[in-house]
Structures are given as structure tokens and as C-alpha cells.
Design an enzyme around this catalytic site. Structure first.
Site, PDB file in Angstrom:
ATOM      1  N   TYR A  97     -26.562 -79.068 -75.713  1.00  0.00           N
ATOM      2  CA  TYR A  97     -27.723 -78.788 -74.864  1.00  0.00           C
ATOM      3  C   TYR A  97     -28.924 -78.380 -75.710  1.00  0.00           C
ATOM      4  CZ  TYR A  97     -23.943 -78.902 -71.529  1.00  0.00           C
ATOM      5  OH  TYR A  97     -22.863 -79.324 -70.813  1.00  0.00           O
ATOM      6  N   SER A 106     -21.097 -75.757 -72.650  1.00  0.00           N
ATOM      7  CA  SER A 106     -22.016 -74.877 -71.932  1.00  0.00           C
ATOM      8  C   SER A 106     -21.836 -73.402 -72.275  1.00  0.00           C
ATOM      9  CB  SER A 106     -21.835 -75.092 -70.428  1.00  0.00           C
ATOM     10  OG  SER A 106     -20.481 -74.886 -70.059  1.00  0.00           O
ATOM     11  N   GLU A 109      -2.770 -86.921 -79.132  1.00  0.00           N
ATOM     12  CA  GLU A 109      -3.720 -87.387 -78.105  1.00  0.00           C
ATOM     13  C   GLU A 109      -4.690 -88.415 -78.702  1.00  0.00           C
ATOM     14  OE1 GLU A 109      -4.048 -87.096 -74.970  1.00  0.00           O
ATOM     15  OE2 GLU A 109      -3.098 -85.247 -74.294  1.00  0.00           O
ATOM     16  N   LYS A 158      -9.224 -82.386 -75.432  1.00  0.00           N
ATOM     17  CA  LYS A 158     -10.012 -81.527 -74.551  1.00  0.00           C
ATOM     18  C   LYS A 158      -9.129 -80.378 -74.093  1.00  0.00           C
ATOM     19  CE  LYS A 158     -12.650 -81.370 -70.320  1.00  0.00           C
ATOM     20  NZ  LYS A 158     -13.400 -82.124 -69.339  1.00  0.00           N
ATOM     21  N   LYS A 194     -13.315 -80.982 -77.870  1.00  0.00           N
ATOM     22  CA  LYS A 194     -14.080 -80.126 -76.964  1.00  0.00           C
ATOM     23  C   LYS A 194     -13.265 -78.935 -76.534  1.00  0.00           C
ATOM     24  CE  LYS A 194     -16.079 -80.508 -72.436  1.00  0.00           C
ATOM     25  NZ  LYS A 194     -15.675 -81.087 -71.212  1.00  0.00           N
ATOM     26  N   ARG A 208     -19.668 -75.715 -65.006  1.00  0.00           N
ATOM     27  CA  ARG A 208     -19.172 -75.815 -63.625  1.00  0.00           C
ATOM     28  C   ARG A 208     -20.190 -75.226 -62.652  1.00  0.00           C
ATOM     29  NH1 ARG A 208     -12.894 -74.341 -65.230  1.00  0.00           N
ATOM     30  NH2 ARG A 208     -12.577 -76.199 -66.518  1.00  0.00           N
ATOM     31  N   LYS A 264      -7.070 -75.840 -64.956  1.00  0.00           N
ATOM     32  CA  LYS A 264      -6.815 -77.224 -65.357  1.00  0.00           C
ATOM     33  C   LYS A 264      -5.723 -77.322 -66.421  1.00  0.00           C
ATOM     34  CE  LYS A 264     -11.455 -78.752 -63.986  1.00  0.00           C
ATOM     35  NZ  LYS A 264     -12.597 -79.643 -64.275  1.00  0.00           N
TER      36      LYS A 264
HETATM   37  C1  PBG Z   1     -15.621 -82.712 -66.505  1.00  0.00           C
HETATM   38  C2  PBG Z   1     -16.277 -82.073 -67.669  1.00  0.00           C
HETATM   39  C3  PBG Z   1     -16.359 -80.714 -67.993  1.00  0.00           C
HETATM   40  C4  PBG Z   1     -17.199 -80.631 -69.094  1.00  0.00           C
HETATM   41  C5  PBG Z   1     -17.575 -81.928 -69.451  1.00  0.00           C
HETATM   42  N1  PBG Z   1     -16.988 -82.813 -68.563  1.00  0.00           N
HETATM   43  C6  PBG Z   1     -15.822 -79.519 -67.298  1.00  0.00           C
HETATM   44  C7  PBG Z   1     -14.377 -79.381 -67.072  1.00  0.00           C
HETATM   45  O1  PBG Z   1     -13.539 -80.130 -67.600  1.00  0.00           O
HETATM   46  O2  PBG Z   1     -14.040 -78.506 -66.278  1.00  0.00           O
HETATM   47  C8  PBG Z   1     -17.627 -79.359 -69.758  1.00  0.00           C
HETATM   48  C9  PBG Z   1     -18.902 -79.426 -70.529  1.00  0.00           C
HETATM   49  C10 PBG Z   1     -19.513 -78.103 -70.818  1.00  0.00           C
HETATM   50  O3  PBG Z   1     -18.938 -77.029 -70.555  1.00  0.00           O
HETATM   51  O4  PBG Z   1     -20.646 -78.112 -71.334  1.00  0.00           O
HETATM   52  N2  PBG Z   1     -14.308 -83.061 -66.590  1.00  0.00           N
END
Ligand code: PBG
Length: 353
Positions: free
Chosen positions: A340, A301, A260, A221, A275, A231, A244
Site C-alpha cells: 500500500y 494491511s 505449496e 499464504k 504472504k 478485511r 481460515k
Molecule cells: C482474500 C485476501 C486477503 C488478503 C488478500 N486477499 C484476506 C484474507 O485472506 O483474509 C489480505 C491482504 C492484506 O491484508 O493486505 N483472500
């Protein structure tokens, strides 16, 4: 002087189909367009296919009843109250979508330093999960394990000063996973990127007798700006302080993704996720080739927002780019896609598209 034989066909701009040319796989013996000429032939030789069974549909849950709240940066995506999530689950089953991923929009008043709402067996995602179970709907439920929907600072872990605490967070994540499995969730999806989380969660699940709970680890990730609209949807945008990058991966890295994944598999992950999606298809390919395990990709997203925004302006053909992006994941080696677009794609597939 002997007249030179007229070279067959070449005067018409064609090459001869000599045995040598055939053996070398050269034009004109080989014309790849032959297999592309008709619709049925294209279908016959297709190397990859997309089916509703490849899709996981992420949904946002909000408090209330009969409530549907639009997410401005994700046109067509609404946060749904628990009763409407149950309806969506029914729709998903009808469309052949095997699983849902549920994310909460947590009331800012319930967000705390210690993320205690994550451990509340009656929090939104647990309530939605129980409601789907109670309705007897046969669908997989995926729940994130991470503290960000519940922390006042918007980070995935517990903090002291500016530091995200790894080992203290593992204790909270393990408890969160247990609460979620006890609510009826099938697949725990750790998305927090703390070191050792999969092992800690797996040990916690085994100790509690939840030996068949699956773990789909967000193993690779990345610290991505493509999560922006998510968010917004979960209400974390205003809360998040800083970024992050001390726990999510650097987009510059690829070998590290394999490390990982290796760790998460060793710690007990059943499935792996990469991701974001489209900008990271090389990672999907490397993970799938290296480990040969169920490998999922999350079309996040921001990817959704980009395609929707261009389609809304008439700059792209929405249906076509949705399907093209999804088959791209399959071609890269993904076992399935969190998207989505899941219901839209499933409807298009049902309509033959
Ligand atoms: C939470 C999480 C996130 C997403 C999925 N789980 C956001 C982040 O890590 O800040 C993102 C999913 C998306 O953007 O559709 N940890």
C-alpha cells in the site's frame, strides 16, 4: 638482554597490517567502514536496489462516482470508485509502477452463500478493469481469485455446515478467473488456498483460449492476524465467521510452504507470492533459493497499519521505515512487493530517496 622491539602502532591501540592479517581478512587491513564513509561509495557498493518497477499497488474499489471512502484502520488508504481507480492507474504509470491489484468493497446485499457476485462480469473489479483498459492505460492488472469478498460468511470457499468445500469451490474459482480475464485482467492471483486451484484455473484458461493469462499464486499464504485492516477495507470483518485455519497455512510451518510452491508451479503458476511479508521473509528466501522463480511478497494491511500508526504518533520516521522495510524484501530475494506504500515509495525514489 636484547630490548624487545616496540610493536608498531599497537601502543596506539591498533593492530599491525601483517601479510597474515591481510590474508585472513582481519582488522586493520580490513575496515568495512571504508566503503560506508561517503554517500557515493555506499551507493556504489549497494547489493540491492529498490525501484518503482518492483512495486504492485493494491487498491480498493467501491461503488459510485467521484467517491473516496477512507479505511479507518489504514490511514492514507481510501476505497475508490471506478473513475478514481482510473485516475490512480494513470498516477501509477506516471510513477513507474508496473501493476495494480484491485479488491472490491462489495455491498453486503450482494454477498451470498454461493458468492454469485464473483461471477458477475459487471462486478466492481471487472468494471474497474474494463475502465482502465478502455482508457488505454498500459498497466498490469492483478485480480484476486477467492470468494471472500462475495460470500455472506466471509470465507474464501463455498461452505456446507462448518466445512469449506474444496472441490466445489474449484469450479467457482475457475469461472471467476475466466470472468476476470475476459474483463481485461492480466494476472490472476488465486488467494483462496484451496488444493488444486492453480491447476483447475490453468486448465479453464487454456480451454477458453486464454493461453497468455499469467497466474501469480498466493502459494504460501498464512492464516494471519495481519489481514485485519484489509478485511475492514473489503467489508469482510463483520461477515467472517470463525477463522481460515483449515485452508490457510499454519505460521509454524516452513517446509510446507515449499510443497505449496512446488505444487502451484507444477500446476501452471508463472509467479509465486508469499504472504504476509515482513514476518515471513525467511519463506521468501527459501522459496527464491529453492525454485529460482519470480517470487513476490505481500506487505499486508496489518504491516501497513503498524508502520502508519507508529509514524502518526511520531514514534517512527515514516518515510525511513517504509524504504527500509521495502529494501528488506529485496534483500530476502523478492522479485517485487505488493504494498500500500507503492505510490509513496515511488515518489520518494523519484525524489532521490
Ligand atoms: C482474500 C485476501 C486477503 C488478503 C488478500 N486477499 C484476506 C484474507 O485472506 O483474509 C489480505 C491482504 C492484506 O491484508 O493486505 N483472500
Amino acid at each position: 638482554m636484547k630490548p624487545r622491539p616496540v610493536p608498531p602502532l599497537s601502543s596506539r591501540g591498533r593492530e599491525e597490517a601483517t601479510p597474515e592479517a591481510l590474508a585472513a581478512g582481519a582488522f586493520p587491513a580490513v575496515r568495512l567502514r571504508r566503503n560506508r564513509r561517503t554517500e557515493w561509495a555506499r551507493r556504489l557498493v549497494a547489493e540491492h536496489t529498490l525501484s518503482p518497477a518492483d512495486l504492485i499497488w493494491p487498491l480498493f474499489v467501491v461503488d459510485g462516482h467521484g467517491r473516496r471512502v477512507a479505511v479507518d484502520s489504514m490511514p492514507g488508504v481510501d476505497r475508490l470508485s471506478v473513475d478514481l481507480v482510473v485516475e490512480a492507474a494513470e498516477q501509477a504509470v506516471a510513477l513507474g509502477i508496473p501493476a495494480l491489484a484491485l479488491f472490491p468493497y462489495t455491498d453486503p446485499k450482494l454477498r451470498t452463500e454461493d458468492a454469485r457476485e464473483a461471477l458477475n462480469p459487471d462486478n466492481l473489479v471487472c468494471r474497474a478493469t474494463r475502465a482502465i483498459r478502455k482508457a488505454g492505460i498500459d498497466i498490469g492488472i492483478v485480480l484476486d481469485v477467492a470468494l471472500d469478498p462475495y460470500t455472506s460468511h466471509g470465507h474464501d470457499g463455498l461452505m456446507r455446515g462448518d466445512t469449506i468445500l474444496n472441490d466445489e469451490t474449484l469450479v467457482a474459482l475457475t469461472r471467476q478467473a475466466l470472468v476476470q480475464v475476459e474483463a481485461g485482467c492480466d494476472i490472476i492471483a488465486p488467494s483462496d488456498m484451496m488444493d488444486g486451484r492453480v491447476g483447475a484455473i490453468r486448465a479453464g484458461l487454456e480451454a477458453a483460449g486464454h493461453t497468455s493469462a499469467q497466474i501469480m499464486s498466493y502459494a504460501a499464504k498464512y492464516a494471519s492476524a495481519f489481514y485485519g485492516p484489509f478485511r475492514d477495507a473489503t467489508g469482510a470483518t463483520g461477515a467472517l465467521k470463525g477463522d481460515k485455519r483449515t485452508y490457510q497455512m499454519d505460521p509454524a510451518n516452513s517446509d510446507e510452504a515449499l510443497r505449496e510452491v512446488a505444487l502451484d508451479l507444477a500446476e501452471g503458476a508463472d509467479m509465486i507470492m508469499v504472504k504476509p511479508g515482513l514476518p515471513y521473509l525467511d519463506i521468501v528466501r527459501r522459496v527464491k533459493e529453492t525454485f529460482g522463480v519470480p517470487t513476490f511478497a505481500y506487505q499486508v494491511s496489518g504491516e501497513y497499519a503498524m508502520l502508519m500508526a507508529a509514524a502518526e504518533r511520531g514514534w517512527l520516521d515514516g518515510n525511513k521505515v517504509v524504504m527500509e522495510s521495502l529494501i528488506g524484501f529485496k534483500r530476502a530475494g523478492a522479485s517485487g512487493i505488493l504494498t500500500y506504500f507503492a505510490p509513496r515509495a515511488a515518489r520518494l525514489l523519484a525524489a532521490g530517496g
